[in-house]
Design an enzyme around this catalytic site. Structure first.
Site, PDB file in Angstrom:
ATOM      1  N   ARG A   1      57.999 110.738  88.481  1.00 25.94           N
ATOM      2  CA  ARG A   1      58.647 110.849  89.786  1.00 25.94           C
ATOM      3  C   ARG A   1      60.013 111.509  89.692  1.00 25.94           C
ATOM      4  O   ARG A   1      60.692 111.652  90.707  1.00 25.94           O
ATOM      5  CB  ARG A   1      58.859 109.443  90.312  1.00 25.94           C
ATOM      6  CG  ARG A   1      58.063 109.130  91.543  1.00 25.94           C
ATOM      7  CD  ARG A   1      58.246 107.642  91.727  1.00 25.94           C
ATOM      8  NE  ARG A   1      58.110 107.247  93.056  1.00 25.94           N
ATOM      9  CZ  ARG A   1      57.027 106.605  93.515  1.00 25.94           C
ATOM     10  NH1 ARG A   1      56.006 106.394  92.741  1.00 25.94           N
ATOM     11  NH2 ARG A   1      56.996 106.203  94.750  1.00 25.94           N
TER      12      ARG A   1
ATOM     13  N   ARG B   1      53.499  95.660 103.167  1.00 23.93           N
ATOM     14  CA  ARG B   1      54.440  95.754 102.050  1.00 23.93           C
ATOM     15  C   ARG B   1      55.880  95.714 102.566  1.00 23.93           C
ATOM     16  O   ARG B   1      56.190  96.316 103.588  1.00 23.93           O
ATOM     17  CB  ARG B   1      54.219  97.068 101.292  1.00 23.93           C
ATOM     18  CG  ARG B   1      53.341  96.907 100.074  1.00 23.93           C
ATOM     19  CD  ARG B   1      52.906  98.208  99.478  1.00 23.93           C
ATOM     20  NE  ARG B   1      53.969  99.139  99.130  1.00 23.93           N
ATOM     21  CZ  ARG B   1      53.770 100.293  98.508  1.00 23.93           C
ATOM     22  NH1 ARG B   1      52.535 100.630  98.143  1.00 23.93           N
ATOM     23  NH2 ARG B   1      54.763 101.099  98.221  1.00 23.93           N
TER      24      ARG B   1
END
Ligand code: AP5
Ligand code: ZN
Length: 216
Positions: A88, A160
């Site tokens: 990432r 979430r």
């Protein structure tokens, strides 16, 4: 087959990863799932990761790289693997190259799922996940048969913590700054496969299979 799934938060990486891992019989390695499991187990790693995840920030490179390096040593990774959410940052991509060069097993492809940003907010804020098996749904685009209940295991669906609109926006900003440069990184070394993620889940998967045909 050694694959990376790249794409902004909500692009459909986790959704596609399940089908890819099953079809090609390779382990699905999601750094986000590893952190969420560690948090559930209340380990020091989980508590540390939470500090960053709650803010929509990335967990520091040295922590993530160490975890992935260890995971790639697993016997099940000898036949290949699917990395979801890693690398990432350019630092993570370079570290992965070094790890794989050492083994003489470079990445086969980096699959980049493209979705426009306005759609991503809708996908993230409407996502629901099974508490029990981790299956992913969407309140509009990928509904469970019974509201709030997982089709696969009957588990309860939840939202979430980092899928609130404000944290989702922060995650997209972090993606743009720290992760989007990896598209060029993999394009330059001829490993990038670009997939239009703004299609049905089945169509996206078919496009991925078409792109991988011949390399399996
Ligand atoms: P992580 O869990 O990796 O989250 P993410 O990359 O932000 O990706 P998401 O899981 O949000 O999205 P996705 O692309 O998997 O989409 P999904 O398939 O669920 O990371 C979480 C956090 O952990 C990070 O913020 C960071 O703090 C930390 N972290 C993880 N890895 C790290 C690393 N390498 N370095 C540092 N920190 C790290 O789909 C989204 C929704 O859309 C679902 O509801 C789904 O049903 C729906 N959907 C999917 N496909 C379609 C479609 N084709 N059409 C319509 N709806 C669709
Ligand atoms: Zn379930």
């Amino acid at each position: 087959m050694r694959l990376i799934l790249l794409g902004p938060p909500g692009a459909g990486k986790g959704t596609q990863a399940v089908s890819i891992a099953e079809t090609y019989s390779i382990p699905h390695i999601s750094t986000g799932d590893i952190f969420r499991q560690a948090l559930k187990d209340q380990t020091p790693l989980g508590m540390k990761a939470k500090e960053y995840m709650d803010k929509g920030q990335l967990v520091p490179d040295d922590i993530v790289i160490g975890i992935v390096q260890e995971r790639l040593e697993g016997k099940d990774c000898e036949k290949g693997f699917l990395l979801d959410g890693f690398p990432r940052t350019t630092e993570q991509a370079k570290a992965l190259d070094t790890i794989l060069e050492g083994k003489g097993t470079p990445i086969t492809y980096c699959i980049n799922i493209e979705v426009p940003f306005d759609q991503l907010i809708l996908r993230l804020t409407g996502r629901r996940v099974c508490k029990n098996c981790g299956a992913t749904y969407h309140i509009l685009f990928n509904k469970s048969n019974e509201e709030g209940i997982c089709d696969k295991c009957g588990g309860e669906l939840y939202q979430r913590a980092d899928d609130s609109e404000s944290t989702a926006r922060e995650r997209l900003a972090v993606y743009q700054k720290q992760t989007a440069p990896l598209i060029e990184y993999y394009e330059r070394i001829g490993k990038l496969v670009t997939i239009n993620g703004l299609q049905s889940i089945d169509k996206v998967f078919n496009d991925i299979k078409d792109a991988l045909r011949g390399s399996y």
